[in-house]
Design a protein around this motif. Structure first.
Motif, mmCIF file in Angstrom:
data_model
loop_
_atom_site.group_PDB
_atom_site.id
_atom_site.type_symbol
_atom_site.label_atom_id
_atom_site.label_comp_id
_atom_site.label_asym_id
_atom_site.label_seq_id
_atom_site.Cartn_x
_atom_site.Cartn_y
_atom_site.Cartn_z
ATOM 1 N N CYS A 139 0.829 -1.199 0.000
ATOM 2 C CA CYS A 139 0.000 0.000 0.000
ATOM 3 C C CYS A 139 0.871 1.260 0.000
ATOM 4 N N GLY A 140 0.525 2.211 -0.831
ATOM 5 C CA GLY A 140 1.257 3.476 -0.873
ATOM 6 C C GLY A 140 2.385 3.505 -1.876
ATOM 7 N N ASP A 141 2.819 2.327 -2.325
ATOM 8 C CA ASP A 141 4.003 2.284 -3.194
ATOM 9 C C ASP A 141 3.615 2.346 -4.685
ATOM 10 N N VAL A 142 4.638 2.538 -5.495
ATOM 11 C CA VAL A 142 4.467 2.598 -6.944
ATOM 12 C C VAL A 142 5.148 1.377 -7.548
ATOM 13 N N GLY A 143 4.545 0.759 -8.534
ATOM 14 C CA GLY A 143 5.177 -0.413 -9.122
ATOM 15 C C GLY A 143 4.707 -0.666 -10.552
ATOM 16 N N TYR A 144 5.195 -1.776 -11.105
ATOM 17 C CA TYR A 144 4.759 -2.157 -12.451
ATOM 18 C C TYR A 144 4.132 -3.543 -12.394
ATOM 19 N N LEU A 145 3.325 -3.820 -13.403
ATOM 20 C CA LEU A 145 2.635 -5.103 -13.493
ATOM 21 C C LEU A 145 2.786 -5.611 -14.914
ATOM 22 N N ILE A 146 3.139 -6.888 -15.037
ATOM 23 C CA ILE A 146 3.180 -7.502 -16.361
ATOM 24 C C ILE A 146 2.246 -8.696 -16.343
ATOM 25 N N SER A 147 1.327 -8.719 -17.299
ATOM 26 C CA SER A 147 0.355 -9.811 -17.265
ATOM 27 C C SER A 147 -0.041 -10.217 -18.675
ATOM 28 N N GLY A 148 0.914 -10.147 -19.581
ATOM 29 C CA GLY A 148 0.674 -10.641 -20.928
ATOM 30 C C GLY A 148 -0.310 -9.824 -21.751
ATOM 31 N N ILE A 149 -0.549 -8.560 -21.377
ATOM 32 C CA ILE A 149 -1.451 -7.726 -22.171
ATOM 33 C C ILE A 149 -0.709 -7.291 -23.436
ATOM 34 N N LYS A 150 -1.358 -7.486 -24.584
ATOM 35 C CA LYS A 150 -0.665 -7.191 -25.839
ATOM 36 C C LYS A 150 -1.128 -5.882 -26.472
ATOM 37 N N VAL A 151 -2.275 -5.401 -26.076
ATOM 38 C CA VAL A 151 -2.877 -4.263 -26.776
ATOM 39 C C VAL A 151 -2.968 -3.052 -25.850
ATOM 40 N N ALA A 152 -2.393 -1.943 -26.292
ATOM 41 C CA ALA A 152 -2.376 -0.748 -25.443
ATOM 42 C C ALA A 152 -3.776 -0.288 -25.075
ATOM 43 N N LYS A 153 -4.723 -0.543 -25.974
ATOM 44 C CA LYS A 153 -6.084 -0.066 -25.735
ATOM 45 C C LYS A 153 -6.722 -0.680 -24.483
ATOM 46 N N GLU A 154 -6.252 -1.880 -24.093
ATOM 47 C CA GLU A 154 -6.818 -2.508 -22.900
ATOM 48 C C GLU A 154 -6.366 -1.819 -21.623
ATOM 49 N N VAL A 155 -5.307 -1.032 -21.748
ATOM 50 C CA VAL A 155 -4.790 -0.348 -20.578
ATOM 51 C C VAL A 155 -5.155 1.123 -20.682
ATOM 52 N N LYS A 156 -6.003 1.567 -19.778
ATOM 53 C CA LYS A 156 -6.412 2.963 -19.815
ATOM 54 C C LYS A 156 -5.811 3.668 -18.616
ATOM 55 N N VAL A 157 -5.030 4.670 -18.915
ATOM 56 C CA VAL A 157 -4.487 5.470 -17.828
ATOM 57 C C VAL A 157 -5.652 6.059 -17.049
ATOM 58 N N GLY A 158 -5.600 5.941 -15.726
ATOM 59 C CA GLY A 158 -6.713 6.417 -14.903
ATOM 60 C C GLY A 158 -7.602 5.282 -14.409
ATOM 61 N N ASP A 159 -7.434 4.082 -14.971
ATOM 62 C CA ASP A 159 -8.223 2.924 -14.554
ATOM 63 C C ASP A 159 -7.713 2.414 -13.191
ATOM 64 N N THR A 160 -8.537 1.604 -12.549
ATOM 65 C CA THR A 160 -8.198 1.063 -11.224
ATOM 66 C C THR A 160 -8.006 -0.451 -11.314
ATOM 67 N N ILE A 161 -6.919 -0.940 -10.735
ATOM 68 C CA ILE A 161 -6.708 -2.390 -10.649
ATOM 69 C C ILE A 161 -7.262 -2.860 -9.307
ATOM 70 N N THR A 162 -8.033 -3.930 -9.328
ATOM 71 C CA THR A 162 -8.461 -4.516 -8.065
ATOM 72 C C THR A 162 -8.230 -6.018 -8.101
ATOM 73 N N GLU A 163 -8.497 -6.670 -6.973
ATOM 74 C CA GLU A 163 -8.287 -8.111 -6.909
ATOM 75 C C GLU A 163 -9.593 -8.784 -7.306
ATOM 76 N N LEU A 164 -9.502 -9.822 -8.108
ATOM 77 C CA LEU A 164 -10.703 -10.473 -8.617
ATOM 78 C C LEU A 164 -11.487 -11.144 -7.483
ATOM 79 N N ASP A 165 -10.754 -11.789 -6.570
ATOM 80 C CA ASP A 165 -11.426 -12.552 -5.516
ATOM 81 C C ASP A 165 -11.957 -11.675 -4.387
ATOM 82 N N ARG A 166 -11.351 -10.500 -4.234
ATOM 83 C CA ARG A 166 -11.805 -9.604 -3.169
ATOM 84 C C ARG A 166 -11.821 -8.182 -3.744
ATOM 85 N N PRO A 167 -12.780 -7.908 -4.641
ATOM 86 C CA PRO A 167 -12.744 -6.649 -5.386
ATOM 87 C C PRO A 167 -13.105 -5.442 -4.514
#
Ligand code: GTP
Length: 595
Positions: free
Chosen positions: A251-279
């Motif tokens: 919590c509070g930190d900055v990092g990167y995530l790699i998850s095999g996304i190939k298309v820039a359009k799927e990544v929208k700056v401003g979007d929120t990442i959450t956990e699937l099992d505990r959203p």
């Protein structure tokens, strides 16, 4: 969390953000002297050459202050108005900002607009008076301006020089002391703000995020809340000069995530990442899609290269999520793409990247903003290319995008600038003296008048002492008409433009004159005509070439002849044959060069 500080550097363009960032990295030994090169974070060639930051960057430093180690996450942001969306997202990932002001220039338009963005996000502002090494610096005057603008104490302002490394320890100490540690619930549901992404051809899209609540672990199943897409967090880590894989980003930190996304359009700056099992119950506020403002056609010079161009555009888009495009056809140019850009600079950069990184030679057509056409049948058509404009008899009215423009200049140039803006169909809304000699002007004006040559004109009439910032405020009704250009009687759709009716005659005339200059002479005469509907409003002629260009060689030296042919071939690079007339790239941009 107590030992994390997230901050960005905000400033007007060229006030020295990237250079100061280099010094911070050096001082904290994040980069060794050996790896150091100027403007380290601007890692695209194009960024280096132009000396501008196009993409935001993030980097983590460790800094020991009073015996304790702190993690400082620096988010470098672009300064040009075309990229301000990136600035706003970067700001949302921070608790504090260094506000740099060039001691020889003083406060400029983007100093203020970025400051407002930062204040709206409740960031702590650390004022830095930069470039004090410059002989032309006016530290006391500029400090006055900063105190006025920020309402801060004079001694809160840190004098610095990114170039000479002056003030760097003071700035680092201020970051730790003045900027609060991040807040958030480490055990809550995951909410991480995406504020940037990069394309890596081997690893796919790398998403850069800031954890607001919870934590993100390698192997977690995650969901992007606005796009609804789900992924596995194959790798997470922090960002040093290189990526440092970690098992968890707290919590509070900055990092990167790699998850095999190939298309820039799927990544929208401003979007929120959450956990699937505990959203998380909701996404982080303030997400909005980037809206392209300027549209133009991009066509291959060789019609046979259309498929190559499509491939290049697809690849470029993986890297540049702000670029939008769709196929279009032009009667004159054949198959190509209609593209949307954030602004003219973005458009230039896309064209240049296509040429450099993908070896494409392309023609871009007259840029246009996006109009809304309300038809007599009460339908709303979106028109972003002159060719899409319906027949005038079917149009009820047309609306065009308007902006609020803020210009900061010296008192001496106010008259000239107001004159220029009036000529651009603007309304002066406000005029404030920031100091005795510096004035802030606010206008409402049509975006179409700004995207073209306004910047250059503003620079010229103010001898460089004017800065501009703008934001979109909505559509307004305007009387626009389509101005067609005909070459030897044939309409060339790629040369038409949508212009205001009051200016149509003048533009038609000037456009014909400009085209006469720009079209190369050929074996036959070329008639250039401007028309509104069926009515011809101007005409110019390009005279036929009298002699073959080779005639100059007097039949003699063969190598000279070859050289000349080579030269011609080079000159042909960015030309398109339309009917029997060759049109060079500059001609498609002629409309931008009209005074
Ligand atoms: P953008 O990324 O385009 O917004 O620019 P920037 O704010 O990052 O500015 P950058 O660091 O690229 O510096 C702009 C110019 O100012 C460069 O030519 C630098 O060499 C110069 N410069 C930066 N800092 C200083 C300084 O402290 N003193 C002097 N004399 N020049 C500086």
């Amino acid at each position: 969390m107590k030992h994390i500080r997230n901050f960005c550097i905000i400033a007007h363009i060229d006030h020295g953000k990237s250079t100061l960032a280099d010094r911070l990295l050096e001082f904290t030994k994040t980069v060794g002297a050996r790896d150091m090169q100027a403007q380290l974070l601007d890692d695209m060639d194009l960024e280096r050459e132009r000396g501008i930051t196009i993409k935001s960057h993030a980097i983590q430093m460790n800094y020991t202050y009073q015996g304790e180690i702190y993690t400082l996450n620096l988010i470098d942001t672009p300064g040009h108005v075309d990229f301000s969306y990136e600035v706003s997202r970067s700001i949302a990932a921070c608790e504090g900002a260094l506000l740099l002001v060039d001691a020889s220039q003083g406060i400029e338009a983007q100093t203020i607009s970025n400051l407002y963005l930062a204040m709206n996000n409740d960031l702590v502002i650390i004022p830095v008076l930069n470039k004090i090494d410059l002989p032309g610096s006016m530290p006391e005057e500029v400090k006055d301006e900063m105190v006025d603008l920020l309402g801060c104490e004079r001694d809160e302002i840190i004098p610095a020089s990114g170039k000479e490394g002056i003030g760097v320890p003071e700035i680092l100490a201020a970051i730790v002391e003045r900027i609060p540690a991040p807040k958030g619930d480490p055990n809550g549901e995951l909410q991480a703000l995406i504020f940037d992404s990069h394309f890596n051809s081997y690893r796919g899209i790398e998403v850069i995020f800031r954890v607001k609540n919870g934590r993100i672990r390698k192997g977690d199943r995650v969901k992007f809340m606005n796009t609804g897409k789900e992924y596995i967090a194959d790798e997470v880590g922090t960002l040093g000069l290189e990526q440092v894989p970690k098992s968890v980003i707290e919590c509070g930190d900055v990092g990167y995530l790699i998850s095999g996304i190939k298309v820039a359009k799927e990544v929208k700056v401003g979007d929120t990442i959450t956990e699937l099992d505990r959203p998380a119950k909701s996404a982080i506020q303030g997400f909005s899609e980037v809206k392209p403002m300027v549209f133009a056609g991009i066509y291959p010079v060789e019609t046979s290269e259309f498929e190559d161009l499509r491939e290049a555009m697809e690849k470029l888009q993986l890297n540049d999520a702000a670029l939008v495009w769709e196929p279009e056809t032009s009667a004159a140019l054949g198959f190509g793409f209609r593209c949307g850009f954030l602004g003219m600079l973005h458009m230039e950069i896309v064209q240049e990247r296509l040429e450099r990184e993908f070896d494409m030679t392309v023609i871009t057509t007259v840029p246009s903003v996006r109009f809304e056409v309300i038809t007599t049948k009460d339908e709303t058509l979106i028109v972003s290319a002159p060719a899409e404009m319906p027949d005038p008899s079917t149009i009820s009215w047309i609306e065009e995008p308007f902006i609020k423009a803020q210009i900061i200049t010296k008192a001496d140039y106010v008259g000239a600038i107001i004159g220029l803006c009036m000529d651009k169909r603007s309304l002066l809304k406000n005029q404030v003296y920031l100091t005795q000699d510096r004035v802030e002007l606010q206008f409402e004006m049509p975006l179409a008048e700004v995207v073209f040559d306004f910047f250059d004109k503003l620079k010229t009439i103010s001898r460089g002492y004017a800065s501009l910032d703008y934001e979109f405020i909505g559509n307004r009704e305007s009387t626009m008409v389509k101005l067609d250009i005909m070459l030897n009687g044939d309409r060339v759709d790629a040369l038409s433009a949508i212009v205001h009716r009051d200016k149509a005659y003048e533009w038609g005339k000037k456009l014909c004159e400009k085209l006469r200059e720009l079209l190369p002479r050929q074996q036959f005469e070329i008639a250039i005509q401007a028309a509104i509907g069926q009515k011809i409003i101007a005409r110019e002629t390009v005279k036929a070439l009298r002699k073959d260009v080779l005639a100059k060689c007097y039949g003699g030296d063969i190598s000279r002849k070859r050289k000349l042919l080579e030269k011609q071939k080079k000159g042909k690079k960015r030309m398109r044959q339309v009917g029997n007339v060759e049109i060079p790239q500059e001609a498609f941009m002629a409309v931008l060069k009209i005074n």
